[in-house]
Each structure stands twice: as structure tokens, then as C-alpha cells.
Design a protein around this motif. Structure first.
Motif, short mmCIF file in Angstrom:
data_model
loop_
_atom_site.label_atom_id
_atom_site.label_comp_id
_atom_site.label_asym_id
_atom_site.label_seq_id
_atom_site.Cartn_x
_atom_site.Cartn_y
_atom_site.Cartn_z
N VAL A 158 0.84 -1.20 0.00
CA VAL A 158 0.00 0.00 0.00
C VAL A 158 0.88 1.25 0.00
N SER A 267 -9.17 -1.65 5.92
CA SER A 267 -10.06 -2.28 4.93
C SER A 267 -10.34 -1.31 3.79
N ILE A 270 -9.24 -3.07 -3.08
CA ILE A 270 -7.87 -3.13 -3.61
C ILE A 270 -7.96 -3.52 -5.08
N THR A 282 -0.56 -2.41 -6.41
CA THR A 282 -1.82 -2.62 -5.70
C THR A 282 -2.27 -1.26 -5.19
N MET A 284 -5.10 0.83 -3.11
CA MET A 284 -6.17 0.61 -2.12
C MET A 284 -6.95 1.89 -1.93
N ARG A 286 -8.53 4.10 0.36
CA ARG A 286 -8.49 4.30 1.82
C ARG A 286 -9.45 5.39 2.27
N GLN A 303 -14.46 -5.50 -0.64
CA GLN A 303 -13.35 -4.93 0.13
C GLN A 303 -12.41 -6.04 0.60
N SER A 304 -11.18 -5.68 0.77
CA SER A 304 -10.18 -6.59 1.36
C SER A 304 -9.55 -5.88 2.55
N ALA A 306 -5.79 -4.97 4.32
CA ALA A 306 -4.35 -4.91 4.07
C ALA A 306 -3.64 -4.72 5.41
#
Ligand code: BDR
Ligand code: CA
Length: 330
Positions: A158, A267, A270, A282, A284, A286, A303-304, A306
Motif C-alpha cells: 500500500v 479495509s 484493492i 496494488t 487501495m 483508503r 473490500q479486502s 491490508a
């Protein structure tokens, strides 16, 4: 399921840090290793399979090994980084698997689907190479995400700079199309990326202590491979010259599986950059409150998590305690 044990499929491209992760997982009493699936990356896939068979043989574990993808979904494959892991992926170990240890007849993707569907809701996937096998498994079984317990990926970053480009981490960069498919599949996915793996240094000294304690071919092989890997890291990172070692990378995926409390996470959606200078990055989201207008960042995208911080010392202590206990037969 045995009480308390976590059933796992390990998707890997061994690779020295993959080997460390594998030995840790085999040694840990709370992990039930259901099978290993192999993928190109640190080595060509037949070598990855041979290494998985060799390592499980050295550890005297009859774990199924299923060979997977030999190339990325779309981009041209890149030559394996022999200067990092050695031409054999294990630091020029010069050992071969016994002819009696053979791979499963199924492809990695088929093995993943069969194994998950045999125990729906129970199996976790730990993936520490390019994500091609997982993407192939999603093609075979599109509802796979609803049957997997959790998925932990070593890959991506990230905020930390990349390790194959200023923004890309190697596993994601090796197959960005497959990675984007996996990140958007809608399963309980946690990314263990360079933001945390660059905070944990496993030293050669620790693995020397482990090898000295066991006097066993498995831990000797690990030490040999790890010395090769540490020599590479010493050429890139000054602090790893005075204290030889390497970043923990793949190991931390298992650490997260066992001890999510050792990690701080964020979360968000991504996505992976598929082309151009940022290929393999990658990205993300945020700031979910922003409601970005650009396609691909819709509010309903899966959502994932990280990992953004890690208790380094806790990970290192768990590694050493786990490898030191009597887990290898004499
Ligand atoms: C990742 O790339 C591979 O070289 C390592 O095995 C690890 O999975 C680190 O970027
Ligand atoms: Ca790997």
C-alpha cells in the motif's frame, strides 16, 4: 476437523522464503496442511513442484502437491530471479526429490476446488506466489469465495515502495490480471504486503540455532538456502550486511493466519494496475467516503484487508519457538 487446527491449502512458488514459510507451517501444531499447489514465479513451475516435493520429503510429510500455472494469464512471463533464490529456487541446494514422491494428477486449480468443496466453509488459502492458480480456480468454480473460510496473500504493497518497480511487488507484478481477479472476487481476503514484510527480518543466526538444535536434513537445507538468499539481500540493504538475514515475506502470511492480533489492518477496495509504468501496483481505496466517479471504484466493490503494521518481535519469537520444538522425526 481436529479441534483447533486450521485446514490450509498453501499456494507457493518455492523459493527460499516460501521454503521457510512451508517449514514453519509444517512445524506448527495448529496448521493442518491439506495440500500444496505450485505456481511459476521464483522458479519455473516444474522446479517449484520438485521443490515442494523435496521439502515435504525432507520433513517426512506426505502432503499432496499439485502443479499449477506455468505462466501468467496474459502478460509475457519474466525469467525467474535466479540471482535471488538460486537457479533451483533453493540457493543451489543440489538435492533432488526421491522418484517415489510424485505430484497429484490434478491441476492446482482443480485441487483447490475439490479440496475446498469437500469441506465447505472450513478451508483457508494461503497464497504466496503469483495469483494465477487462484484466478484459475475462480474460473472453474465462480462461487468458490462463498465456500472458502479465509484467504491470506503475501503480495502487494500500500505505502511501502515496490520491490520490482517503484510501486509493484513481485507476486502481483508477475500476474497482475490474475491478481486483480482475485482481489475483486469477494472473499474474506487479507493482503500481507511489503508494508509489513519489510518490518520483519529473519536472521541467518536464528536459522543457524535451529539447524544446530535439530541436526536434520530439513533444517540444514533451509539454512543453506537461506544463506544464499541473505547474501542477495546484503547486496541491496546495508543493515542486512552487519546482521545477515532477509525480510520475512511469505512466512508472515502464516503468521497472520495464526495470529491476526500481531497485525494492524485497514479495509478497502484493492485493485491492481494492469498495464504501463505502474503495472502490478496494488492500489487501495483508503477513503471510501469519497465515492470516486471513476469506474472500478464503485461503493459495492468487494473490500479486502491490508496489513499496515506488525509486531515484529512477536513474529520472530513465534518462528523460533515453532521451529525449535521437536517436530522432525529423527
Ligand atoms: C515475494 O516474491 C517472491 O520472490 C517471494 O517468494 C515472495 O513471495 C516477495 O515480494
Ligand atoms: Ca513466494
Amino acid at each position: 476437523m481436529s479441534q483447533g487446527r486450521i485446514p490450509v491449502i498453501f499456494d507457493t512458488d518455492p523459493g527460499v522464503d516460501d521454503a521457510l514459510a512451508l517449514l514453519f507451517a509444517l512445524a506448527h501444531p495448529d496448521i493442518e496442511m491439506l495440500g500444496i499447489t505450485t505456481v511459476f514465479g521464483n522458479v519455473e513451475v516444474p522446479q517449484a513442484t520438485a521443490n515442494a516435493l523435496l521439502l515435504t520429503h525432507l520433513c517426512d510429510r506426505d502432503v499432496a502437491v499439485a502443479q499449477g500455472a506455468g505462466k501468467p494469464w496474459r502478460k509475457a512471463p519474466h525469467p525467474p530471479p535466479a540471482f535471488i533464490h538460486g537457479a533451483d529456487g533453493l540457493g543451489e541446494l543440489a538435492l533432488t526429490r526421491p522418484a517415489t514422491r510424485c505430484a497429484d494428477s490434478r491441476s492446482a486449480a482443480n485441487f483447490i476446488v475439490d479440496t475446498v468443496m469437500a469441506r465447505p466453509g472450513e478451508v483457508s488459502l494461503v497464497a504466496v506466489g503469483p495469483l494465477t492458480n487462484l484466478a484459475d480456480a475462480l474460473t472453474l468454480q465462480p462461487d468458490l469465495p462463498t465456500h472458502v473460510k479465509s484467504i491470506v496473500i503475501m503480495g502487494g504493497t500500500v505505502l511501502e515502495p515496490g520491490n520490482v518497480s517503484p510501486v509493484a511487488e513481485a507476486n502481483i507484478w508477475n500476474d497482475p490480471d490474475a491478481a486483480d481477479r482475485v482481489f475483486t472476487a469477494g472473499w474474506p481476503l487479507t493482503m500481507v504486503g511489503l508494508d509489513v514484510t519489510h518490518r520483519v527480518v529473519v536472521t541467518v543466526e536464528m536459522l543457524e540455532r535451529v539447524a544446530a538444535a535439530h541436526q536434520h536434513p530439513a533444517t540444514d537445507a533451509l539454512l543453506h538456502a537461506f544463506r544464499f538468499y541473505a547474501n542477495f539481500y546484503a547486496t541491496r540493504h546495508g543493515h542486512l550486511v552487519t546482521q545477515p538475514g532477509s525480510y520475512a515475506h511469505d512466512l508472515l502470511a502464516f503468521m497472520y493466519l495464526l495470529h491476526p492480533d500481531y497485525f494492524g489492518t485497514e479495509s478497502g477496495v484493492i485493485r491492481v494496475a494492469l498495464e504501463g509504468l505502474a503495472q502490478g501496483q496494488t492500489m487501495m481505496c483508503r477513503q471510501p467516503f469519497m465515492h470516486y466517479a471513476q469506474a472500478g471504484w464503485e461503493a459495492n466493490m468487494p473490500q479486502s484487508k491490508a496489513c499496515m503494521s506488525v509486531q515484529s518481535q512477536a513474529c520472530l519469537s513465534l518462528l523460533e519457538e515453532t521451529l525449535m520444538q521437536p517436530w522432525l522425526s529423527p
